[in-house]
Design a protein around this motif. Structure first.
Motif, PDB file in Angstrom:
ATOM      1  N   PHE A 194      -6.846   5.575   8.701  1.00 26.98           N
ATOM      2  CA  PHE A 194      -6.081   5.453   9.937  1.00 26.98           C
ATOM      3  C   PHE A 194      -6.267   6.724  10.748  1.00 26.98           C
ATOM      4  O   PHE A 194      -5.967   7.821  10.281  1.00 26.98           O
ATOM      5  CB  PHE A 194      -4.584   5.242   9.664  1.00 26.98           C
TER       6      PHE A 194
ATOM      7  N   LYS B 175       0.392   5.910  13.330  1.00 26.25           N
ATOM      8  CA  LYS B 175      -0.346   5.903  12.060  1.00 26.25           C
ATOM      9  C   LYS B 175       0.609   5.949  10.871  1.00 26.25           C
ATOM     10  O   LYS B 175       0.541   5.109   9.978  1.00 26.25           O
ATOM     11  CB  LYS B 175      -1.315   7.099  12.002  1.00 26.25           C
ATOM     12  N   GLY B 176       1.496   6.935  10.879  1.00 25.06           N
ATOM     13  CA  GLY B 176       2.421   7.097   9.762  1.00 25.06           C
ATOM     14  C   GLY B 176       3.345   5.903   9.588  1.00 25.06           C
ATOM     15  O   GLY B 176       3.593   5.448   8.469  1.00 25.06           O
TER      16      GLY B 176
ATOM     17  N   ILE C  67       1.363   2.933   8.132  1.00 24.39           N
ATOM     18  CA  ILE C  67       1.095   3.153   6.705  1.00 24.39           C
ATOM     19  C   ILE C  67       2.364   2.949   5.892  1.00 24.39           C
ATOM     20  O   ILE C  67       2.343   2.301   4.835  1.00 24.39           O
ATOM     21  CB  ILE C  67       0.498   4.555   6.481  1.00 24.39           C
ATOM     22  N   LYS C  68       3.473   3.462   6.377  1.00 25.86           N
ATOM     23  CA  LYS C  68       4.759   3.302   5.674  1.00 25.86           C
ATOM     24  C   LYS C  68       5.078   1.828   5.471  1.00 25.86           C
ATOM     25  O   LYS C  68       5.497   1.411   4.391  1.00 25.86           O
ATOM     26  CB  LYS C  68       5.863   3.990   6.474  1.00 25.86           C
TER      27      LYS C  68
ATOM     28  N   VAL D 290      -1.508   6.944  -0.820  1.00 30.10           N
ATOM     29  CA  VAL D 290      -1.659   7.489   0.532  1.00 30.10           C
ATOM     30  C   VAL D 290      -2.114   8.940   0.420  1.00 30.10           C
ATOM     31  O   VAL D 290      -1.552   9.714  -0.360  1.00 30.10           O
ATOM     32  CB  VAL D 290      -0.344   7.406   1.328  1.00 30.10           C
TER      33      VAL D 290
ATOM     34  N   ALA E 178      -2.651  12.255   2.748  1.00 29.89           N
ATOM     35  CA  ALA E 178      -2.414  12.954   4.014  1.00 29.89           C
ATOM     36  C   ALA E 178      -2.591  14.441   3.718  1.00 29.89           C
ATOM     37  O   ALA E 178      -1.645  15.112   3.316  1.00 29.89           O
ATOM     38  CB  ALA E 178      -1.020  12.654   4.540  1.00 29.89           C
TER      39      ALA E 178
ATOM     40  N   ASP F 149      -4.165   8.944   5.892  1.00 33.83           N
ATOM     41  CA  ASP F 149      -3.403   9.209   7.113  1.00 33.83           C
ATOM     42  C   ASP F 149      -4.079  10.410   7.760  1.00 33.83           C
ATOM     43  O   ASP F 149      -3.792  11.546   7.432  1.00 33.83           O
ATOM     44  CB  ASP F 149      -1.955   9.518   6.761  1.00 33.83           C
ATOM     45  N   ARG F 150      -5.009  10.131   8.628  1.00 31.00           N
ATOM     46  CA  ARG F 150      -6.020  11.047   9.152  1.00 31.00           C
ATOM     47  C   ARG F 150      -7.028  11.300   8.041  1.00 31.00           C
ATOM     48  O   ARG F 150      -6.760  11.061   6.884  1.00 31.00           O
ATOM     49  CB  ARG F 150      -5.441  12.343   9.696  1.00 31.00           C
TER      50      ARG F 150
END
Length: 170
Positions: free
Chosen positions: A13, A21-22, A25-26, A39, A41, A72-73
């Motif tokens: 993402f 994004k966050g 994903i959550k 995940v 990050a 996440d990035r």
């Protein structure tokens, strides 16, 4: 299905600050098994990581059989945040853009299913969301000094995004 077949799934993402994004994903991981979904990050690279091959710190997190890894990035920081904010040279960015399709081909050739998502938000909506983060005590943790610095570089980010898409749309 992932466990039963031994699938290896890597989901990336990327997108502008405040694009969701966050939150996305959550919502994905809140109803799935943490034994299957992970995940990643990553924080700012350490001095040791800065001395390594650029993609090395990400590769350590790639999925094994029966895993879904959500970034996440990701390694795409080298094509977006880093050149816009002056954290890498234009030569480093170009080298990355030349290399990343080959790395991603190697990932796919090894059996990883690679899914890449870019989340976009308009300039006006980004302004609204940043103000919301400043005004709402429940969201201030999301606001970083980098967000405020990068906010004024909307068009630089747009150009970096377009160059990234042109080089990595494989």
């Amino acid at each position: 299905w992932v466990k039963a077949t031994g699938a290896k799934i890597c989901i990336v993402f990327e997108g502008r600050d405040t694009a969701g994004k966050g939150g996305t994903i959550k919502r994905i991981v809140e109803r799935v098994s943490p034994r299957v979904f992970r995940v990643v990050a990553l924080p700012t690279p350490t001095d040791r990581e800065k001395s390594q091959m650029y993609l090395q710190r990400y590769m350590a997190h790639f999925p094994a059989a029966g895993e879904v890894v959500i970034f996440d990035r990701s390694w795409y920081n080298r094509a977006g945040v880093e050149p816009v904010m002056g954290f890498c040279t234009p030569e480093q960015t170009q080298r990355f853009l030349n290399m990343v399709p080959l790395v991603e081909k190697a990932m796919v050739d090894s059996g990883i299913i690679l899914l890449k998502y870019w989340l976009e938000v308009s300039e006006d909506e980004q302004t609204r969301r940043l103000k919301s983060r400043m005004d709402d005590p429940r969201k201030t943790w999301k606001l970083s000094p980098m967000d405020l610095k990068s906010y004024s570089k909307w068009y630089d980010y747009s150009r970096a995004r377009d160059a990234m898409f042109a080089a990595t749309d494989t």
